[in-house]
Design an enzyme around this catalytic site. Structure first.
Site, PDB file in Angstrom:
ATOM      1  N   PHE A  15      52.271  11.738  41.268  1.00  0.00           N
ATOM      2  CA  PHE A  15      53.542  11.575  41.962  1.00  0.00           C
ATOM      3  C   PHE A  15      53.778  12.632  43.029  1.00  0.00           C
ATOM      4  O   PHE A  15      54.396  12.350  44.053  1.00  0.00           O
ATOM      5  CB  PHE A  15      54.718  11.510  40.974  1.00  0.00           C
ATOM      6  CG  PHE A  15      54.820  10.176  40.330  1.00  0.00           C
ATOM      7  CD1 PHE A  15      55.324   9.086  41.032  1.00  0.00           C
ATOM      8  CD2 PHE A  15      54.376   9.973  39.043  1.00  0.00           C
ATOM      9  CE1 PHE A  15      55.388   7.830  40.462  1.00  0.00           C
ATOM     10  CE2 PHE A  15      54.434   8.731  38.453  1.00  0.00           C
ATOM     11  CZ  PHE A  15      54.943   7.653  39.165  1.00  0.00           C
ATOM     12  N   GLU A  16      53.309  13.828  42.808  1.00  0.00           N
ATOM     13  CA  GLU A  16      53.460  14.866  43.828  1.00  0.00           C
ATOM     14  C   GLU A  16      52.525  14.606  45.000  1.00  0.00           C
ATOM     15  O   GLU A  16      52.872  14.840  46.147  1.00  0.00           O
ATOM     16  CB  GLU A  16      53.197  16.253  43.240  1.00  0.00           C
ATOM     17  CG  GLU A  16      54.229  16.719  42.243  1.00  0.00           C
ATOM     18  CD  GLU A  16      55.601  16.942  42.842  1.00  0.00           C
ATOM     19  OE1 GLU A  16      55.704  17.237  44.058  1.00  0.00           O
ATOM     20  OE2 GLU A  16      56.585  16.821  42.099  1.00  0.00           O
ATOM     21  N   GLY A  17      51.325  14.102  44.706  1.00  0.00           N
ATOM     22  CA  GLY A  17      50.321  13.905  45.743  1.00  0.00           C
ATOM     23  C   GLY A  17      49.776  15.247  46.202  1.00  0.00           C
ATOM     24  O   GLY A  17      50.465  16.258  46.161  1.00  0.00           O
ATOM     25  N   ARG A 132      58.700   7.179  39.748  1.00  0.00           N
ATOM     26  CA  ARG A 132      58.396   8.338  38.899  1.00  0.00           C
ATOM     27  C   ARG A 132      59.220   8.300  37.613  1.00  0.00           C
ATOM     28  O   ARG A 132      58.705   8.531  36.522  1.00  0.00           O
ATOM     29  CB  ARG A 132      58.650   9.627  39.669  1.00  0.00           C
ATOM     30  CG  ARG A 132      58.164  10.873  38.946  1.00  0.00           C
ATOM     31  CD  ARG A 132      58.259  12.079  39.834  1.00  0.00           C
ATOM     32  NE  ARG A 132      57.558  13.208  39.271  1.00  0.00           N
ATOM     33  CZ  ARG A 132      57.203  14.267  39.972  1.00  0.00           C
ATOM     34  NH1 ARG A 132      57.477  14.355  41.269  1.00  0.00           N
ATOM     35  NH2 ARG A 132      56.569  15.273  39.385  1.00  0.00           N
TER      36      ARG A 132
END
Length: 146
Positions: A15-17, A132
């Site tokens: 989700f952060e990448g 998320r």
């Protein structure tokens, strides 16, 4: 004291990448790696290995927060879901939430429904946050049957 699992780290990473060059997030905070913000400024760069180290260091406060605030027995999946939530939103958000109140009351199914309420940034619904929160809720619910 529980620790964030590799499965949890993988969710946070997804989700952060991974971004190797500093950027401003949706609310204008300079960010790099997997959501690292401490001391980040425009023009900063990092390697993938540094981003991995930062993430492991950065989640430590979220682990501590969840370990401190959760007063009931939870599974590893539930812990991981709460750590990702806390890493993304901050300890104060968890501390004052209905989510935490329900977890501590042992009302896990009701608690799982609370994740979806936290999908706003800058006063607007954000699709990435909606996804998320759904992933965290799913992981949390899997914790109910594992």
């Amino acid at each position: 004291m529980r620790s964030y699992s590799d499965k949890g780290i993988a969710i946070t990473e997804s989700f952060e990448g991974l971004r190797l060059v500093a950027y401003q997030d949706s609310v204008g905070v300079w960010t790099i790696g997997y959501g690292h913000t401490k001391g980040v400024k425009a023009g900063d760069t990092c390697t993938a290995a540094q981003a991995d180290r930062w993430l492991r260091e950065d989640v430590a406060w979220a682990e501590d927060c969840v370990n401190r605030l959760v007063k009931t027995s939870i599974t590893q999946n539930q812990f991981d879901a709460l750590v990702d939530f806390t890493f993304n939103l901050g300890c104060k958000s968890l501390e004052g939430s209905e989510l935490l109140r329900l977890v501590n009351a042992g009302r896990y199914a009701d608690a799982a429904c609370q994740f979806a309420r936290w999908n706003h940034a800058g006063g607007k619904v954000v699709a990435g946050l909606t996804r998320r929160r759904a992933a965290e809720a799913t992981l949390f619910v899997i914790g109910l049957i594992s």
